[in-house]
Motif scaffolding. Sequence first.
Motif, PDB file in Angstrom:
ATOM      1  N   ILE A 261       3.877  21.469  -6.098  1.00 55.87           N
ATOM      2  CA  ILE A 261       3.246  20.431  -5.287  1.00 55.87           C
ATOM      3  C   ILE A 261       3.362  20.780  -3.808  1.00 55.87           C
ATOM      4  CG2 ILE A 261       3.318  18.004  -4.611  1.00 55.87           C
ATOM      5  CD1 ILE A 261       4.237  17.339  -7.441  1.00 55.87           C
ATOM      6  N   VAL A 262       2.244  20.667  -3.110  1.00 52.86           N
ATOM      7  CA  VAL A 262       2.197  20.846  -1.659  1.00 52.86           C
ATOM      8  C   VAL A 262       1.601  19.571  -1.078  1.00 52.86           C
ATOM      9  CG1 VAL A 262       1.159  22.136   0.244  1.00 52.86           C
ATOM     10  CG2 VAL A 262       1.968  23.355  -1.793  1.00 52.86           C
ATOM     11  N   ASP A 263       2.384  18.836  -0.303  1.00 51.49           N
ATOM     12  CA  ASP A 263       1.958  17.522   0.197  1.00 51.49           C
ATOM     13  C   ASP A 263       1.744  17.567   1.714  1.00 51.49           C
ATOM     14  OD1 ASP A 263       1.416  14.901   0.731  1.00 51.49           O
ATOM     15  OD2 ASP A 263       3.250  14.092  -0.152  1.00 51.49           O
ATOM     16  N   TRP A 264       0.486  17.462   2.107  1.00 53.18           N
ATOM     17  CA  TRP A 264       0.133  17.398   3.520  1.00 53.18           C
ATOM     18  C   TRP A 264      -0.432  16.030   3.887  1.00 53.18           C
ATOM     19  CZ3 TRP A 264      -0.043  20.426   8.008  1.00 53.18           C
ATOM     20  CH2 TRP A 264       0.594  21.662   7.917  1.00 53.18           C
ATOM     21  N   SER A 265      -0.216  15.021   3.075  1.00 51.91           N
ATOM     22  CA  SER A 265      -0.870  13.729   3.296  1.00 51.91           C
ATOM     23  C   SER A 265      -0.028  12.744   4.092  1.00 51.91           C
ATOM     24  CB  SER A 265      -1.220  13.093   1.946  1.00 51.91           C
ATOM     25  OG  SER A 265      -0.027  12.762   1.227  1.00 51.91           O
ATOM     26  N   GLY A 266       1.260  13.026   4.263  1.00 52.24           N
ATOM     27  CA  GLY A 266       2.169  12.044   4.853  1.00 52.24           C
ATOM     28  C   GLY A 266       2.302  12.124   6.360  1.00 52.24           C
ATOM     29  N   PRO A 267       3.380  11.525   6.898  1.00 47.48           N
ATOM     30  CA  PRO A 267       3.571  11.400   8.352  1.00 47.48           C
ATOM     31  C   PRO A 267       4.078  12.678   9.011  1.00 47.48           C
ATOM     32  CG  PRO A 267       5.405  10.373   7.215  1.00 47.48           C
ATOM     33  CD  PRO A 267       4.439  10.820   6.145  1.00 47.48           C
ATOM     34  N   ARG A 268       3.345  13.742   8.863  1.00 43.90           N
ATOM     35  CA  ARG A 268       3.682  15.005   9.511  1.00 43.90           C
ATOM     36  C   ARG A 268       3.171  14.979  10.947  1.00 43.90           C
ATOM     37  NH1 ARG A 268       3.702  19.257   4.959  1.00 43.90           N
ATOM     38  NH2 ARG A 268       3.691  20.725   6.704  1.00 43.90           N
ATOM     39  N   PRO A 269       3.812  15.712  11.855  1.00 47.39           N
ATOM     40  CA  PRO A 269       3.326  15.752  13.246  1.00 47.39           C
ATOM     41  C   PRO A 269       1.859  16.175  13.341  1.00 47.39           C
ATOM     42  CG  PRO A 269       5.489  16.777  13.077  1.00 47.39           C
ATOM     43  CD  PRO A 269       5.050  16.497  11.677  1.00 47.39           C
ATOM     44  N   GLU A 270       1.457  17.117  12.490  1.00 49.17           N
ATOM     45  CA  GLU A 270       0.074  17.597  12.536  1.00 49.17           C
ATOM     46  C   GLU A 270      -0.936  16.502  12.219  1.00 49.17           C
ATOM     47  OE1 GLU A 270       2.752  21.016  11.196  1.00 49.17           O
ATOM     48  OE2 GLU A 270       2.498  18.877  10.701  1.00 49.17           O
TER      49      GLU A 270
ATOM     50  N   ALA B  14       0.833  -1.202   0.000  1.00 46.79           N
ATOM     51  CA  ALA B  14       0.000   0.000   0.000  1.00 46.79           C
ATOM     52  C   ALA B  14       0.869   1.254   0.000  1.00 46.79           C
ATOM     53  CB  ALA B  14      -0.917  -0.005   1.222  1.00 46.79           C
ATOM     54  N   ASP B  15       1.954   1.213   0.741  1.00 44.39           N
ATOM     55  CA  ASP B  15       2.878   2.349   0.791  1.00 44.39           C
ATOM     56  C   ASP B  15       3.561   2.546  -0.561  1.00 44.39           C
ATOM     57  OD1 ASP B  15       4.354   4.426   2.073  1.00 44.39           O
ATOM     58  OD2 ASP B  15       6.044   3.048   2.300  1.00 44.39           O
ATOM     59  N   MET B  16       3.971   1.447  -1.194  1.00 40.05           N
ATOM     60  CA  MET B  16       4.622   1.542  -2.504  1.00 40.05           C
ATOM     61  C   MET B  16       3.653   2.067  -3.565  1.00 40.05           C
ATOM     62  SD  MET B  16       7.117  -1.825  -2.642  1.00 40.05           S
ATOM     63  CE  MET B  16       5.925  -3.012  -2.004  1.00 40.05           C
ATOM     64  N   GLU B  17       2.394   1.649  -3.480  1.00 36.49           N
ATOM     65  CA  GLU B  17       1.382   2.138  -4.419  1.00 36.49           C
ATOM     66  C   GLU B  17       1.155   3.636  -4.233  1.00 36.49           C
ATOM     67  OE1 GLU B  17      -2.764   0.253  -5.646  1.00 36.49           O
ATOM     68  OE2 GLU B  17      -2.903   1.284  -3.713  1.00 36.49           O
ATOM     69  N   ASP B  18       1.062   4.078  -2.992  1.00 30.95           N
ATOM     70  CA  ASP B  18       0.854   5.495  -2.699  1.00 30.95           C
ATOM     71  C   ASP B  18       2.031   6.323  -3.214  1.00 30.95           C
ATOM     72  OD1 ASP B  18      -0.809   7.522  -1.274  1.00 30.95           O
ATOM     73  OD2 ASP B  18       0.975   7.744  -0.052  1.00 30.95           O
ATOM     74  N   ALA B  19       3.238   5.831  -2.970  1.00 25.59           N
ATOM     75  CA  ALA B  19       4.435   6.543  -3.427  1.00 25.59           C
ATOM     76  C   ALA B  19       4.489   6.600  -4.951  1.00 25.59           C
ATOM     77  CB  ALA B  19       5.683   5.869  -2.874  1.00 25.59           C
ATOM     78  N   ALA B  20       4.088   5.518  -5.610  1.00 26.20           N
ATOM     79  CA  ALA B  20       4.098   5.490  -7.077  1.00 26.20           C
ATOM     80  C   ALA B  20       3.118   6.514  -7.638  1.00 26.20           C
ATOM     81  CB  ALA B  20       3.744   4.090  -7.575  1.00 26.20           C
ATOM     82  N   CYS B  21       1.957   6.627  -7.015  1.00 27.75           N
ATOM     83  CA  CYS B  21       0.966   7.606  -7.468  1.00 27.75           C
ATOM     84  C   CYS B  21       1.523   9.017  -7.339  1.00 27.75           C
ATOM     85  CB  CYS B  21      -0.309   7.455  -6.644  1.00 27.75           C
ATOM     86  SG  CYS B  21      -1.617   8.612  -7.106  1.00 27.75           S
ATOM     87  N   LYS B  22       2.136   9.313  -6.208  1.00 28.14           N
ATOM     88  CA  LYS B  22       2.675  10.658  -5.998  1.00 28.14           C
ATOM     89  C   LYS B  22       3.828  10.950  -6.960  1.00 28.14           C
ATOM     90  CE  LYS B  22       1.194  11.091  -1.218  1.00 28.14           C
ATOM     91  NZ  LYS B  22       1.568  11.161   0.204  1.00 28.14           N
ATOM     92  N   ARG B  23       4.614   9.935  -7.291  1.00 30.35           N
ATOM     93  CA  ARG B  23       5.687  10.145  -8.269  1.00 30.35           C
ATOM     94  C   ARG B  23       5.123  10.525  -9.624  1.00 30.35           C
ATOM     95  NH1 ARG B  23       8.139   5.641  -5.888  1.00 30.35           N
ATOM     96  NH2 ARG B  23       7.359   4.286  -7.549  1.00 30.35           N
ATOM     97  N   GLN B  24       4.023   9.875 -10.020  1.00 32.40           N
ATOM     98  CA  GLN B  24       3.441  10.169 -11.327  1.00 32.40           C
ATOM     99  C   GLN B  24       2.899  11.596 -11.394  1.00 32.40           C
ATOM    100  OE1 GLN B  24       0.784   6.828 -12.367  1.00 32.40           O
ATOM    101  NE2 GLN B  24       2.292   5.513 -11.378  1.00 32.40           N
ATOM    102  N   PHE B  25       2.399  12.104 -10.287  1.00 32.81           N
ATOM    103  CA  PHE B  25       1.998  13.505 -10.261  1.00 32.81           C
ATOM    104  C   PHE B  25       3.216  14.420 -10.187  1.00 32.81           C
ATOM    105  CE2 PHE B  25      -2.181  11.826  -9.048  1.00 32.81           C
ATOM    106  CZ  PHE B  25      -3.004  12.616  -9.846  1.00 32.81           C
ATOM    107  N   ALA B  26       4.257  13.981  -9.484  1.00 33.29           N
ATOM    108  CA  ALA B  26       5.475  14.792  -9.378  1.00 33.29           C
ATOM    109  C   ALA B  26       6.127  14.988 -10.744  1.00 33.29           C
ATOM    110  CB  ALA B  26       6.461  14.143  -8.417  1.00 33.29           C
TER     111      ALA B  26
END
Length: 302
Positions: free
Chosen positions: A263-272, A242-254
């Motif tokens: 690109i502004v990414d607030w979806s990952g493991p941020r403290p918030e 699931a993590d690899m799939e998510d990363a692949a999707c974000k790479r394709q947008f990148a």
Amino acid sequence: MFAVAALAYSCFVAFIYIRDPYGRSGLRSRAEMANLPERLIAVSRAMDSQFDAAIIGNSTSIMLQPESLDQLSGRRFVSLSNSGGGPVLALATARLFFRYHPNARALIVAMDYGWCTKGKDVGEQHPYPAWLYGSTFDYLLGLFRHASIDMLNTSYQEQGHLRIDGFHPYNDAFRDIDDMATTMERLSRTTRPTASRYPAPYTFDPPAMLRDLISTAPSGMTFVLFWTPRYLTMQPVEGTSADMEDAACKRQFAEIASPRVRIVDWSGPRPENRDPTNFFDTNHYRDNLARLVERDIADALR
């Protein structure tokens, strides 16, 4: 007899066009429009000439305040977010906005996990009137096909309680259950994903759809591709498929990124995203987090 009936129906359609129930004809100002559901009222908002920037997405972008973004960025934003919408509706809304704003300056594309889909999963789960968002010919044809007394009555409904810039926070949707005990229970219902939804290699349709949109955008337009916040329990477990799939999707947008596409990414493991007081549920965040997000988006636009 048939000719008389056809003439009568055509006159009825023409009258609906003049009454302009959805604002698509451009015969009535946005302030004169009835208080319609999101998918209908977004049409007149997308056509409103006082705006030069827009937000597209679903309910995960509704908390972004156009007024706040105006002050931070120097643009004039309108929210064209549609609850429950996916990439198809968001991009159709953007195309309509472009058609009426050849000098538009910015577009925020709010993306959640629904933008990492392919095939039939890309389609809209909640239907929308595609003819209202299409070309002028599509609109006229749709009006002719769907003309009804209910449609005409739409133009006489109550007016004036909705904000012109489209902002309508979803706090009210959570008001009856908005205590931290209930929020924690809601957040804990979701287990962090470990399995991918699609087989490798991971390829998705929305990145190509977005690339096509960008190629037709006004030349002065800046895009911000905004991955919306996700609470910890919605984020895939590190190292899993699931993590690899998510990363692949974000790479394709990148890969779409350029001087005009940020690109502004607030979806990952941020403290918030580990703080439950920032969320109503796993992907609907509160005002305090929205204000931080808006600053990041404004920085990207600069």
